[in-house]
Design an enzyme around this catalytic site. Structure first.
Site, PDB file in Angstrom:
ATOM      1  N   PHE A   1       6.712  43.525 -15.332  1.00 45.15           N
ATOM      2  CA  PHE A   1       7.104  42.308 -14.627  1.00 45.15           C
ATOM      3  C   PHE A   1       7.817  41.561 -15.473  1.00 45.15           C
ATOM      4  O   PHE A   1       8.785  40.938 -15.387  1.00 45.15           O
ATOM      5  CB  PHE A   1       6.188  41.511 -13.264  1.00 45.15           C
ATOM      6  CG  PHE A   1       5.419  41.871 -13.159  1.00 45.15           C
ATOM      7  CD1 PHE A   1       6.308  41.672 -11.113  1.00 45.15           C
ATOM      8  CD2 PHE A   1       4.585  42.349 -12.502  1.00 45.15           C
ATOM      9  CE1 PHE A   1       5.491  42.740 -10.235  1.00 45.15           C
ATOM     10  CE2 PHE A   1       3.800  42.543 -12.012  1.00 45.15           C
ATOM     11  CZ  PHE A   1       4.193  42.728 -10.151  1.00 45.15           C
TER      12      PHE A   1
ATOM     13  N   LYS B   1      15.373  36.419 -15.453  1.00 44.28           N
ATOM     14  CA  LYS B   1      15.677  36.184 -14.368  1.00 44.28           C
ATOM     15  C   LYS B   1      16.607  35.254 -13.783  1.00 44.28           C
ATOM     16  O   LYS B   1      16.695  35.362 -12.143  1.00 44.28           O
ATOM     17  CB  LYS B   1      14.425  36.219 -13.524  1.00 44.28           C
ATOM     18  CG  LYS B   1      12.791  34.984 -12.836  1.00 44.28           C
ATOM     19  CD  LYS B   1      12.525  35.645 -12.669  1.00 44.28           C
ATOM     20  CE  LYS B   1      11.276  34.100 -12.121  1.00 44.28           C
ATOM     21  NZ  LYS B   1      12.425  32.967 -11.789  1.00 44.28           N
TER      22      LYS B   1
ATOM     23  N   SER C   1      15.610  44.530  -8.461  1.00 38.80           N
ATOM     24  CA  SER C   1      16.487  43.908  -7.931  1.00 38.80           C
ATOM     25  C   SER C   1      17.510  44.290  -7.213  1.00 38.80           C
ATOM     26  O   SER C   1      17.647  45.361  -7.764  1.00 38.80           O
ATOM     27  CB  SER C   1      16.538  42.985  -9.082  1.00 38.80           C
ATOM     28  OG  SER C   1      17.194  41.778  -8.451  1.00 38.80           O
TER      29      SER C   1
ATOM     30  N   THR D   1      19.951  43.015  -6.726  1.00 38.84           N
ATOM     31  CA  THR D   1      21.433  42.942  -6.928  1.00 38.84           C
ATOM     32  C   THR D   1      22.190  44.200  -8.228  1.00 38.84           C
ATOM     33  O   THR D   1      22.938  44.411  -8.931  1.00 38.84           O
ATOM     34  CB  THR D   1      21.143  42.093  -9.146  1.00 38.84           C
ATOM     35  OG1 THR D   1      20.370  42.085  -9.531  1.00 38.84           O
ATOM     36  CG2 THR D   1      20.572  40.668  -8.216  1.00 38.84           C
TER      37      THR D   1
ATOM     38  N   TYR E   1      21.751  39.345 -15.863  1.00 37.66           N
ATOM     39  CA  TYR E   1      20.591  39.971 -15.234  1.00 37.66           C
ATOM     40  C   TYR E   1      20.510  41.133 -15.437  1.00 37.66           C
ATOM     41  O   TYR E   1      20.139  42.248 -14.368  1.00 37.66           O
ATOM     42  CB  TYR E   1      19.882  38.358 -14.481  1.00 37.66           C
ATOM     43  CG  TYR E   1      18.608  38.939 -13.294  1.00 37.66           C
ATOM     44  CD1 TYR E   1      17.461  38.676 -14.281  1.00 37.66           C
ATOM     45  CD2 TYR E   1      19.312  39.515 -12.313  1.00 37.66           C
ATOM     46  CE1 TYR E   1      16.727  39.412 -13.277  1.00 37.66           C
ATOM     47  CE2 TYR E   1      17.688  39.427 -11.151  1.00 37.66           C
ATOM     48  CZ  TYR E   1      17.045  39.465 -12.022  1.00 37.66           C
ATOM     49  OH  TYR E   1      15.848  39.975 -11.012  1.00 37.66           O
TER      50      TYR E   1
ATOM     51  N   LYS F   1      18.253  44.670 -15.037  1.00 34.01           N
ATOM     52  CA  LYS F   1      17.855  45.457 -13.850  1.00 34.01           C
ATOM     53  C   LYS F   1      18.164  46.809 -14.540  1.00 34.01           C
ATOM     54  O   LYS F   1      17.766  48.229 -14.137  1.00 34.01           O
ATOM     55  CB  LYS F   1      17.813  45.131 -13.080  1.00 34.01           C
ATOM     56  CG  LYS F   1      16.782  43.325 -12.944  1.00 34.01           C
ATOM     57  CD  LYS F   1      15.383  43.652 -12.795  1.00 34.01           C
ATOM     58  CE  LYS F   1      14.739  42.677 -12.941  1.00 34.01           C
ATOM     59  NZ  LYS F   1      12.963  42.393 -13.488  1.00 34.01           N
TER      60      LYS F   1
ATOM     61  N   ASN G   1      14.685  39.141  -1.556  1.00 34.87           N
ATOM     62  CA  ASN G   1      14.880  38.002  -1.786  1.00 34.87           C
ATOM     63  C   ASN G   1      13.093  37.003  -1.387  1.00 34.87           C
ATOM     64  O   ASN G   1      12.622  36.901  -0.436  1.00 34.87           O
ATOM     65  CB  ASN G   1      15.356  37.063  -1.123  1.00 34.87           C
ATOM     66  CG  ASN G   1      16.560  37.305  -1.355  1.00 34.87           C
ATOM     67  OD1 ASN G   1      17.533  38.257  -2.071  1.00 34.87           O
ATOM     68  ND2 ASN G   1      17.192  35.804  -1.838  1.00 34.87           N
TER      69      ASN G   1
ATOM     70  N   ASN H   1      16.244  28.099  -8.628  1.00 36.67           N
ATOM     71  CA  ASN H   1      17.532  28.360  -9.197  1.00 36.67           C
ATOM     72  C   ASN H   1      17.828  29.194  -7.038  1.00 36.67           C
ATOM     73  O   ASN H   1      18.302  29.670  -6.867  1.00 36.67           O
ATOM     74  CB  ASN H   1      17.728  29.834  -9.493  1.00 36.67           C
ATOM     75  CG  ASN H   1      17.979  29.249 -11.337  1.00 36.67           C
ATOM     76  OD1 ASN H   1      19.214  28.444 -11.969  1.00 36.67           O
ATOM     77  ND2 ASN H   1      16.976  29.576 -12.382  1.00 36.67           N
TER      78      ASN H   1
ATOM     79  N   VAL I   1      25.049  23.942   0.133  1.00 38.30           N
ATOM     80  CA  VAL I   1      25.222  24.693   0.397  1.00 38.30           C
ATOM     81  C   VAL I   1      26.331  25.482   0.119  1.00 38.30           C
ATOM     82  O   VAL I   1      27.475  25.038   0.501  1.00 38.30           O
ATOM     83  CB  VAL I   1      25.492  24.755   1.612  1.00 38.30           C
ATOM     84  CG1 VAL I   1      25.576  26.733   2.762  1.00 38.30           C
ATOM     85  CG2 VAL I   1      23.504  24.669   2.352  1.00 38.30           C
TER      86      VAL I   1
ATOM     87  N   ARG J   1      30.011  30.038  -4.484  1.00 38.39           N
ATOM     88  CA  ARG J   1      29.146  29.826  -5.877  1.00 38.39           C
ATOM     89  C   ARG J   1      29.768  31.319  -6.109  1.00 38.39           C
ATOM     90  O   ARG J   1      30.006  32.676  -5.615  1.00 38.39           O
ATOM     91  CB  ARG J   1      28.111  29.964  -6.156  1.00 38.39           C
ATOM     92  CG  ARG J   1      27.067  30.337  -6.674  1.00 38.39           C
ATOM     93  CD  ARG J   1      25.869  29.729  -6.748  1.00 38.39           C
ATOM     94  NE  ARG J   1      24.642  30.444  -6.258  1.00 38.39           N
ATOM     95  CZ  ARG J   1      23.548  30.616  -5.839  1.00 38.39           C
ATOM     96  NH1 ARG J   1      22.975  29.724  -6.498  1.00 38.39           N
ATOM     97  NH2 ARG J   1      23.051  31.154  -5.087  1.00 38.39           N
TER      98      ARG J   1
ATOM     99  N   GLY K   1      29.889  34.889  -7.884  1.00 38.93           N
ATOM    100  CA  GLY K   1      29.416  35.934  -7.862  1.00 38.93           C
ATOM    101  C   GLY K   1      28.773  36.611  -6.791  1.00 38.93           C
ATOM    102  O   GLY K   1      27.935  37.413  -6.160  1.00 38.93           O
TER     103      GLY K   1
END
Length: 371
Positions: free
Chosen positions: A115, A119, A159, A161, A184, A188, A214, A233, A252, A327, A329
């Site tokens: 782990f 991150k 992840s 991602t 990040y 991974k 998530n 985050n 939001v 935001r 990305g």
């Protein structure tokens, strides 16, 4: 039986997901040996120089810290209380090759759960070299040390991602990977590639790469949970902090996505379900499985506003929010097809949204300032 318990090395085991997995390992009869460098963990009660902010829930009896580790992280001190079993812990950084070699010389590990790593997506964009140094170099040193000591079984914490911007939904394991939007995610993806190449080159290696969606929620005791340092985050710790009064309102990011209510949709999974997926992965290694990849998610997507409403229901409190710009990305929707994990690991997420939010709220109420 104690002598027969399999020793599992858990890197980064004092963090949010790691600590829940350590608890599942203890409860499943394994003997976890945990290393962590305290980058994202709080030192336990009675540790020098670290004031404790919130009183821990009283426990039936306390275990002494493991030998040579008077500074057990607070998360793991509580894991021992819940499991009523002691665990072994050593403060260690995975980029420290000499310390890793010494550790592997002392213990006979049957497998490693990896782990440890940095991150935070946003931070990785600002500090790419640090993310590559810790995540890639750390993993290379870990794999080299495993190889040197004949430990050839690993479960890696990857992840969703790695999928980048979804070409189709739900995301299955055949979806193209590598189009990552931040360092990040790239770290991974690179680690997945390294492990796959290693398994190809050396046929006696076994690896299970787990792509998380998530993770949210907390252990139902309310004793361990996610304790972000500074401004969270991730959405749900932030929402919980608004509910408990630590933050004024939630921002939001965008409400003009092509989703039902215009806000981003994600696949949220209860952290205890996620941890149970790691136990299933350990069992898979026993089949000499080679390199396997699985999504760990529920297969259901929820929007930001649905999550806010679910948390209002769990907490009985209004959660103020403001719509702000998108935001960079962020993708509109991202959720898993978890069917392969169910077929091959016999694992399926058991907990729904209400349970995730109830357990998160219990943790937040009992630990308003975290550990």
């Amino acid at each position: 039986q104690a002598a027969m318990a399999e020793k599992i090395l858990v890197t980064g085991g004092a963090g949010y997901i790691g600590s829940h997995c350590v608890l599942e390992l203890l409860q499943a009869g394994y003997e976890p040996v945990v290393i962590d460098n305290f980058h994202n963990a709080i030192r336990g009660a009675g540790s020098p120089g670290e004031p404790r902010l919130s009183p821990a829930p009283a426990a039936p009896h306390s275990f002494p810290s493991s030998p040579g580790s008077e500074e057990l992280p607070e998360s793991l001190r509580r894991v021992q209380e819940i499991a009523q079993r002691p665990l072994l812990f050593q403060e260690l950084d995975i980029t420290d090759e000499a310390a890793l070699q010494e550790l592997f010389g002392k213990h006979r590990f049957s497998a490693v759960m990896h782990f440890a790593g940095l991150k935070a997506v946003g931070e990785s964009v600002q500090k790419p070299l640090e993310y590559y140094r810790v995540n890639l170099t750390g993993t290379i040193r870990l794999l080299e040390t495993m190889k040197a000591h004949g430990v050839k079984n690993i479960v890696f914490s990857s992840s969703a991602t790695v999928y980048g911007d979804p070409k189709y939904l739900p995301l299955d394991e055949k979806h193209p990977v590598g189009g990552c939007t931040n360092p990040y995610g790239k770290s991974k993806f690179f680690i997945e590639e390294m492990i796959q190449d290693l398994c190809k080159a050396e046929r006696d290696w076994n690896a299970v790469l787990l792509r998380y969606f998530n993770p949210i929620g907390a252990h139902e005791s309310g004793m361990i949970g996610e304790d972000p340092q500074g401004i969270p985050n991730n959405l749900m710790p932030y929402v919980a902090q608004v509910a408990v009064g630590r933050r004024e309102f939630l921002s939001v990011f965008g409400n003009d996505y092509k989703t039902d209510d215009g806000t981003g949709v994600r696949d949220y999974i209860h952290v205890v379900d996620l941890a149970k997926g790691h136990i299933a992965a350990l069992k898979k290694l026993k089949e000499n499985c080679g390199c396997k990849i699985y999504n760990l998610g529920t297969g259901t997507g929820y929007s930001v506003l649905q999550m806010v409403r679910a948390m209002e229901k769990a907490s009985g409190r209004e959660i103020k929010y403001r719509i702000t710009a998108r935001r960079e990305g962020d993708v509109a929707s991202c959720y898993a097809d978890p069917a392969l994990a169910e077929r091959e690991l016999g694992w399926k997420a058991a907990f729904g949204l209400d349970k995730m939010c109830e357990d998160l709220w219990r943790w937040q109420l009992q630990n308003p300032t975290g550990f």
